[in-house]
Design an enzyme around this catalytic site. Structure first.
Site, PDB file in Angstrom:
ATOM      1  N   ARG A  68      27.470-113.439 -55.605  1.00 39.74           N
ATOM      2  CA  ARG A  68      26.591-112.891 -56.638  1.00 39.74           C
ATOM      3  C   ARG A  68      25.202-113.548 -56.639  1.00 39.74           C
ATOM      4  O   ARG A  68      24.208-112.892 -56.942  1.00 39.74           O
ATOM      5  CB  ARG A  68      27.263-113.081 -58.000  1.00 39.74           C
ATOM      6  CG  ARG A  68      26.538-112.391 -59.141  1.00 39.74           C
ATOM      7  CD  ARG A  68      27.369-112.482 -60.407  1.00 39.74           C
ATOM      8  NE  ARG A  68      26.760-111.798 -61.527  1.00 39.74           N
ATOM      9  CZ  ARG A  68      26.630-112.325 -62.748  1.00 39.74           C
ATOM     10  NH1 ARG A  68      27.057-113.558 -62.974  1.00 39.74           N
ATOM     11  NH2 ARG A  68      26.077-111.641 -63.715  1.00 39.74           N
ATOM     12  N   HIS A  72      21.464-111.834 -57.106  1.00 42.55           N
ATOM     13  CA  HIS A  72      20.528-112.190 -58.175  1.00 42.55           C
ATOM     14  C   HIS A  72      19.252-112.828 -57.623  1.00 42.55           C
ATOM     15  O   HIS A  72      18.234-112.865 -58.303  1.00 42.55           O
ATOM     16  CB  HIS A  72      21.207-113.099 -59.201  1.00 42.55           C
ATOM     17  CG  HIS A  72      22.147-112.365 -60.105  1.00 42.55           C
ATOM     18  ND1 HIS A  72      22.514-112.811 -61.354  1.00 42.55           N
ATOM     19  CD2 HIS A  72      22.786-111.170 -59.943  1.00 42.55           C
ATOM     20  CE1 HIS A  72      23.341-111.938 -61.918  1.00 42.55           C
ATOM     21  NE2 HIS A  72      23.532-110.946 -61.072  1.00 42.55           N
ATOM     22  N   ASN A 100      21.878-114.286 -66.012  1.00 50.62           N
ATOM     23  CA  ASN A 100      22.306-115.562 -65.415  1.00 50.62           C
ATOM     24  C   ASN A 100      22.861-116.576 -66.409  1.00 50.62           C
ATOM     25  O   ASN A 100      23.734-117.383 -66.062  1.00 50.62           O
ATOM     26  CB  ASN A 100      21.129-116.215 -64.675  1.00 50.62           C
ATOM     27  CG  ASN A 100      20.767-115.478 -63.397  1.00 50.62           C
ATOM     28  OD1 ASN A 100      21.604-114.775 -62.828  1.00 50.62           O
ATOM     29  ND2 ASN A 100      19.537-115.613 -62.948  1.00 50.62           N
ATOM     30  N   HIS A 199      32.642-106.292 -56.904  1.00 51.31           N
ATOM     31  CA  HIS A 199      33.480-106.551 -58.070  1.00 51.31           C
ATOM     32  C   HIS A 199      34.972-106.422 -57.740  1.00 51.31           C
ATOM     33  O   HIS A 199      35.795-106.333 -58.642  1.00 51.31           O
ATOM     34  CB  HIS A 199      33.068-105.632 -59.231  1.00 51.31           C
ATOM     35  CG  HIS A 199      31.686-105.917 -59.749  1.00 51.31           C
ATOM     36  ND1 HIS A 199      31.053-105.139 -60.680  1.00 51.31           N
ATOM     37  CD2 HIS A 199      30.813-106.936 -59.461  1.00 51.31           C
ATOM     38  CE1 HIS A 199      29.846-105.639 -60.938  1.00 51.31           C
ATOM     39  NE2 HIS A 199      29.679-106.723 -60.215  1.00 51.31           N
TER      40      HIS A 199
HETATM   41  C1  HEM Z   1      25.468-102.344 -59.794  1.00 47.75           C
HETATM   42  C2  HEM Z   1      25.005-103.117 -60.746  1.00 47.75           C
HETATM   43  C3  HEM Z   1      25.681-104.394 -61.153  1.00 47.75           C
HETATM   44  C4  HEM Z   1      25.913-104.794 -62.428  1.00 47.75           C
HETATM   45  C5  HEM Z   1      25.530-104.051 -63.703  1.00 47.75           C
HETATM   46  C6  HEM Z   1      26.619-106.045 -62.356  1.00 47.75           C
HETATM   47  C7  HEM Z   1      27.009-106.791 -63.453  1.00 47.75           C
HETATM   48  C8  HEM Z   1      27.858-107.865 -63.415  1.00 47.75           C
HETATM   49  C9  HEM Z   1      28.374-108.559 -64.570  1.00 47.75           C
HETATM   50  C10 HEM Z   1      28.045-108.221 -66.017  1.00 47.75           C
HETATM   51  C11 HEM Z   1      29.218-109.511 -64.146  1.00 47.75           C
HETATM   52  C12 HEM Z   1      30.011-110.485 -65.006  1.00 47.75           C
HETATM   53  C13 HEM Z   1      29.096-111.580 -65.472  1.00 47.75           C
HETATM   54  C14 HEM Z   1      29.679-112.387 -66.596  1.00 47.75           C
HETATM   55  O1  HEM Z   1      30.278-111.811 -67.499  1.00 47.75           O
HETATM   56  O2  HEM Z   1      29.490-113.633 -66.598  1.00 47.75           O
HETATM   57  C15 HEM Z   1      29.215-109.454 -62.702  1.00 47.75           C
HETATM   58  C16 HEM Z   1      29.948-110.279 -61.884  1.00 47.75           C
HETATM   59  C17 HEM Z   1      29.867-110.264 -60.511  1.00 47.75           C
HETATM   60  N1  HEM Z   1      28.996-109.503 -59.753  1.00 47.75           N
HETATM   61 FE1  HEM Z   1      27.953-107.916 -60.396  1.00 47.75          FE
HETATM   62  N2  HEM Z   1      26.810-106.380 -61.057  1.00 47.75           N
HETATM   63  C18 HEM Z   1      26.240-105.413 -60.283  1.00 47.75           C
HETATM   64  C19 HEM Z   1      26.157-105.425 -58.900  1.00 47.75           C
HETATM   65  C20 HEM Z   1      26.577-106.457 -58.119  1.00 47.75           C
HETATM   66  C21 HEM Z   1      26.215-106.643 -56.738  1.00 47.75           C
HETATM   67  C22 HEM Z   1      25.265-105.743 -55.969  1.00 47.75           C
HETATM   68  C23 HEM Z   1      26.853-107.763 -56.310  1.00 47.75           C
HETATM   69  C24 HEM Z   1      26.834-108.432 -54.961  1.00 47.75           C
HETATM   70  C25 HEM Z   1      26.331-107.897 -53.867  1.00 47.75           C
HETATM   71  C26 HEM Z   1      27.625-108.255 -57.415  1.00 47.75           C
HETATM   72  C27 HEM Z   1      28.482-109.333 -57.382  1.00 47.75           C
HETATM   73  C28 HEM Z   1      29.195-109.809 -58.453  1.00 47.75           C
HETATM   74  C29 HEM Z   1      30.263-110.776 -58.336  1.00 47.75           C
HETATM   75  C30 HEM Z   1      30.849-111.311 -57.043  1.00 47.75           C
HETATM   76  C31 HEM Z   1      30.671-111.081 -59.646  1.00 47.75           C
HETATM   77  C32 HEM Z   1      31.714-112.128 -60.090  1.00 47.75           C
HETATM   78  C33 HEM Z   1      30.996-113.466 -60.198  1.00 47.75           C
HETATM   79  C34 HEM Z   1      31.852-114.660 -60.595  1.00 47.75           C
HETATM   80  O3  HEM Z   1      33.066-114.559 -60.772  1.00 47.75           O
HETATM   81  O4  HEM Z   1      31.264-115.757 -60.741  1.00 47.75           O
HETATM   82  N3  HEM Z   1      27.405-107.462 -58.500  1.00 47.75           N
HETATM   83  N4  HEM Z   1      28.377-108.450 -62.294  1.00 47.75           N
END
Ligand code: HEM
Ligand SMILES: *[C@@H]1O[C@H](CO)[C@@H](O)[C@H](O)[C@H]1NC(C)=O
Ligand SMILES: *[C@@H]1O[C@H](CO)[C@@H](O)[C@H](O)[C@H]1NC(C)=O
Length: 333
Positions: A68, A72, A100, A199
Site C-alpha cells: 500500500r 500512497h 495515512n 485488497h
Molecule cells: C481504488 C481505490 C482504493 C481505495 C478507496 C482504497 C482504500 C483503502 C482503505 C480505506 C484501506 C484500509 C485502511 C484502514 O482502514 O486503515 C485500504 C487498505 C489497503 N489498500 Fe487500498 N484502496 C484503494 C486502492 C488500493 C491500491 C491501488 C492498492 C495497491 C496497489 C491498495 C492496497 C491496499 C492494501 C494492501 C491495504 C491493506 C493495508 C494493510 O493491511 O496495512 N489499495 N485501502
C-alpha cells in the site's frame, strides 16, 4: 549541389530533433528501466528481498502494508518517496493525511531496508525505488505475480499533505470520483479494477466501512449491496460508535494469500469497503472485469503486474531532479 543541400537539411533536421531529446534526458532523465542499478548496486534486489521476507515472516500483514505504501507514494505527485518523509521544519508529513493517519504503516521496515542498502551501496538507491521493489516483493511473498520493476526514480525534497488528502481515493468516494482520481494519474478502468485486487490481502479499520453497516445513505439503513449475514458479523466487532481502530481482513476468504478470491467476494456482495463493492454495482465494464478476474486468476495476475508497472511510472523524478536520500524519513542537507 542538390546533394550537399540535402545532407545539410538532413543534419539540421537531426540536430533539431536530437538536441532537445539529449537536453531533456540530461535534465529530466530518460525513462525508468529494470537494469538501472546493474553496475552501481548489483545486489540491491537481493538485499531488499531478504529484509522484506524477514519482516513478513515476523508479521504477515506487513506485506499488505508495504504494498500500500507504494500506492500512497505514487498517487501524490508521482512515485518520489514523498510518503516516507517525517515532518521537519516547514515540511508537513503526508503521514498526517486522512488516508495515512492511524493507517499507513511499514515505515520501520523501509528504514531497515534503506540502512541495509546504504551499507552496500551508499547514496545510490532512491527510497522511491525501494518502495517499488518492496511492493513487488510483498506481492510475490504472499503468492501473487512477479514482474520486472523499472528503476531510476529519485527522491523528492518535498511532501504534499493536500495532495495526499485529495489524490488518494477514499473508501466512501463514488465510483466516478475514484475512476477520475485514477484517470488523473494516467490510469484506466483496467488499472482501477486490477489494482483494487490488492485488497486480497491486508486489513481495514472499522472506521473505514462503518457507514455501510448503519447509515449508508443517511436514512439509518445499512448498505443494501452488502450481504446481510456478513454485515451482521461485521457489526458485532464494529459497533455504531467506538472501536474505530478495530481491524478486519479485507478478504475474509483467504486473508493472507494474494489471489483472486477478492473478486469472488465482490460477486457475493462481500466486499468490505464501499469502494470495493461498487466495482460490481455501479459500472457494467467494471463488473465485466470483476467477473473475468473471478474466473481467471492468471488474467488477474497478468493485469495486476501490468498495472503495477504503470502505477510505478507515475511522474517519477529522474536525471538530476530530486536527490538520493540517505535516510528515507528526511531530506539530505
Ligand atoms: C481504488 C481505490 C482504493 C481505495 C478507496 C482504497 C482504500 C483503502 C482503505 C480505506 C484501506 C484500509 C485502511 C484502514 O482502514 O486503515 C485500504 C487498505 C489497503 N489498500 Fe487500498 N484502496 C484503494 C486502492 C488500493 C491500491 C491501488 C492498492 C495497491 C496497489 C491498495 C492496497 C491496499 C492494501 C494492501 C491495504 C491493506 C493495508 C494493510 O493491511 O496495512 N489499495 N485501502
Ligand atoms: C466520507 O468519509 C469522511 C470521513 O469519515 C466524511 O467526512 C465524509 O462526509 C464522507 N463522505 C460521504 C459522501 O459520506
Ligand atoms: C444517518 O445520517 C444522517 C445524515 O448524516 C443523520 O441525519 C441521521 O441522524 C443518521 N441516522 C442514524 C440512525 O444514525
Amino acid at each position: 549541389m542538390a546533394k550537399s543541400l540535402n545532407s545539410l537539411v538532413l543534419v539540421s533536421l537531426l540536430t533539431l530533433i536530437i538536441a532537445p531529446i539529449c537536453f531533456s534526458m540530461s535534465t529530466q532523465g530518460g525513462p525508468l528501466y529494470p537494469q538501472f542499478y546493474k553496475h552501481s548496486c548489483p545486489n540491491v534486489e537481493k538485499i531488499i528481498w531478504s529484509v522484506v521476507a524477514k519482516a513478513v515472516a515476523k508479521e504477515r500483514r506487513m506485506a499488505a502494508s508495504l504494498l500500500r505504501l507504494h500506492f500512497h507514494d505514487c498517487f501524490v505527485k508521482g512515485c518520489d518517496g514523498g510518503v516516507l518523509l517525517d515532518s521537519s521544519g516547514t515540511l508537513i508529513s503526508e503521514k498526517r493525511s486522512n488516508p495515512n493517519r492511524n493507517s499507513a504503516r511499514g515505515f520501520e521496515v523501509i528504514d531497515e531496508i534503506k540502512a541495509a542498502v546504504e551499507k552496500e551501496c551508499p547514496e545510490t538507491v532512491s527510497c522511491a525505488d525501494i518502495l517499488a521493489i518492496t511492493a513487488r516483493d510483498a506481492t510475490v511473498i504472499t503468492g501473487g505475480p512477479s514482474w520486472e520493476v523499472p528503476l531510476g526514480r529519485r527522491d523528492t525534497r518535498d511532501a504534499s499533505l493536500s495532495g495526499s488528502n485529495y489524490n488518494i481515493p477514499a473508501p466512501n468516494n463514488t465510483f466516478q470520483t475514484i475512476h477520475t482520481k485514477f484517470k488523473l494519474k494516467g490510469l484506466d478502468l483496467v488499472d482501477f479494477v486490477a489494482l483494487s485486487g490488492s485488497h486480497t490481502i491486508g486489513d481495514a479499520r472499522c472506521t473505514s466501512f462503518r457507514q455501510r453497516l448503519y447509515n449508508q445513505s443517511g436514512n439509518g439503513q445499512p448498505d443494501n449491496t452488502l450481504d446481510q449475514a456478513y454485515a451482521a458479523q461485521l457489526r458485532t466487532r464494529c459497533p455504531q460508535s467506538g472501536g474505530d481502530q478495530t481491524l478486519f481482513v479485507l478478504d475474509p476468504a483467504t486473508p493472507l494469500k494474494f489471489d483472486n478470491s477478492y473478486y469472488k467476494n465482490l460477486l457475493a456482495y462481500k466486499g468490505l469497503l464501499n469502494s470495493d463493492q461498487i466495482l460490481v454495482t455501479k459500472n457494467d465494464d467494471a463488473l465485466k472485469l470483476v467477473k473475468q478476474y473471478a474466473e481467471n486468476n492468471d488474467l488477474f495476475f497478468q493485469h495486476f503486474a501490468q498495472s503495477m508497472v504503470k502505477m510505478g511510472n507515475i511522474a517519477p523524478m529522474t536525471g538530476s531532479r530530486g536527490e538520493i536520500r540517505k535516510i528515507c524519513r528526511r531530506v539530505n542537507h
